[in-house]
Scaffold this motif. Structure first.
Motif, short mmCIF file in Angstrom:
data_model
loop_
_atom_site.label_atom_id
_atom_site.label_comp_id
_atom_site.label_asym_id
_atom_site.label_seq_id
_atom_site.Cartn_x
_atom_site.Cartn_y
_atom_site.Cartn_z
N ASN A 57 -28.54 -2.84 -41.85
CA ASN A 57 -27.45 -3.54 -42.55
C ASN A 57 -28.23 -4.44 -43.78
O ASN A 57 -29.27 -4.79 -44.12
CB ASN A 57 -27.22 -4.85 -41.79
N ASP A 58 -27.28 -4.37 -44.67
CA ASP A 58 -27.72 -4.46 -46.26
C ASP A 58 -28.32 -6.12 -46.44
O ASP A 58 -29.14 -6.47 -47.34
CB ASP A 58 -26.93 -4.37 -47.41
N LYS A 59 -27.51 -6.94 -45.67
CA LYS A 59 -27.57 -8.39 -45.86
C LYS A 59 -28.84 -9.01 -44.79
O LYS A 59 -29.55 -9.76 -45.04
CB LYS A 59 -26.64 -8.92 -45.52
N LYS A 80 -35.00 -8.54 -43.57
CA LYS A 80 -34.87 -7.54 -44.16
C LYS A 80 -36.33 -7.21 -44.75
O LYS A 80 -37.31 -7.84 -44.61
CB LYS A 80 -34.22 -8.13 -45.69
#
Length: 342
Positions: A85-87, A194
């Protein structure tokens, strides 16, 4: 996008069937252990793949109100996977691709859920059992907790797992950061972050220190030819090896047929106890004091036909750092049973 490759406990299981005169069925129907809240899933609950969850978790009344499904209708996770997931970063998902979450007001040691009533309607629990670890994920972090209503909930690294009723489709992470207490799960039970690898990796402590590496000849931890009984203020009497290191059992293992489900990276973290001639302390049960011949070439000591291990996280005699890890690892009493106190 979930990774479909998985490490099934059933596929990795080491099964050795001994003669009926050795590790055979027993007439003793007593429980193997006293099960406090947070006891791990029974061995038969591992390695099964359920049907994928159908529909969004926000479309069947789970968001709250009269249509909410009760805890008894909670769905298991099935084949776990890691989704990028990018976030949020890599997040743990169920077999249908829905994000799994943890609640900061819960506890992991011991595992305990504090989400009931309306909370449970908004955050449906993930039922225990019927779960398969994601690719590269340490199966030992999977366990279960007994909820106040008696149902069993999946835990990851000791943290109870939930879905979010407002996640409408696979890949949604709408529950991330809700109330400052809800967060997507990482493969080790920590909060997703992240920069973490998309493919689940074993916990950092999984790699044993160089001096603790299994010997090339057999791979088993050296037991110095004996097991004995030590006493801990919290655990009471428990078995230790010849070096005074605490001996553990893995809850998913089975007694009959005698089976070790700790393989690969798991064995690197939890070295098997090498065969010993006999217990040094008469307090250790002598019944079914046998040896398991593992397909990897190692020979593993068992106590009452339960395979036993040590823990690389224990650095000195008397350490009990492996107690309760993942809700599946516990010290062993002199009669071979699990000691589940925390």
């Amino acid at each position: 996008m979930g990774i479909k490759r998985g490490t099934t406990l059933a596929a990795a299981a080491i099964v050795v069937v001994l003669a009926a005169t050795a590790c055979g069925p027993t007439d003793d129907k007593a429980a193997d252990t006293t099960k406090p809240v947070g006891a791990a899933a029974a061995a038969q609950d591992y390695g099964k793949a359920p049907a994928a969850a159908d529909g969004a978790y926000g479309s069947d009344g789970a968001a709250g109100g009269e249509g909410a499904a009760p805890a008894t209708d909670a769905k298991p996770a099935g084949q776990l996977a890691m989704a990028s997931n990018d976030k949020v970063g890599p997040v743990l998902t169920d077999s249908a691709g829905f994000t799994l979450y943890r609640f900061d007001k819960d506890t992991a040691k011991p595992p305990k859920s504090n989400c009931d009533g309306d909370c449970e309607k908004t955050w449906p629990v993930v039922a225990a059992g019927d779960v398969t670890a994601a690719a590269g994920m340490d199966p030992a972090v999977l366990g279960e907790v007994v909820r106040t209503d008696g149902s069993k909930q999946l835990t990851v690294g000791g943290w109870p797992a939930y879905r979010y009723s407002k996640d409408a489709k696979a890949g949604d992470v709408n529950g991330q950061g809700v109330g400052g207490v809800w967060f997507a799960l990482a493969a080790d039970g920590k909060k997703a972050a992240k920069g973490a690898p998309t493919e689940a990796a074993p916990p950092a402590e999984a790699a044993p220190p160089a001096e603790a590496a299994p010997p090339a000849a057999g791979g088993a931890a050296e037991a110095d030819g004996k097991l004995s009984v030590a006493k801990d203020p919290k655990l009471g009497e428990h078995i230790v090896d010849g070096k005074g290191m605490t001996v553990y059992r893995f809850k998913p293992d089975t007694q009959w047929p005698m089976t070790s489900k700790c393989v690969g990276d798991c064995v690197a973290k939890w070295p098997v106890v090498a065969p010993v001639e006999k217990a040094a302390d008469k307090g250790i049960v002598e019944k079914n004091y046998t040896v398991l011949n593992r397909p990897d070439g190692q020979k593993q000591q068992s106590v009452d036909c339960w395979p036993v291990y040590t823990f690389t996280g224990d650095k000195k005699p008397g350490d009990v750092n492996g107690q309760g890890v993942g809700g599946t690892w516990y010290a062993v009493s002199p009669n071979g049973k699990l000691i589940t106190v925390q």
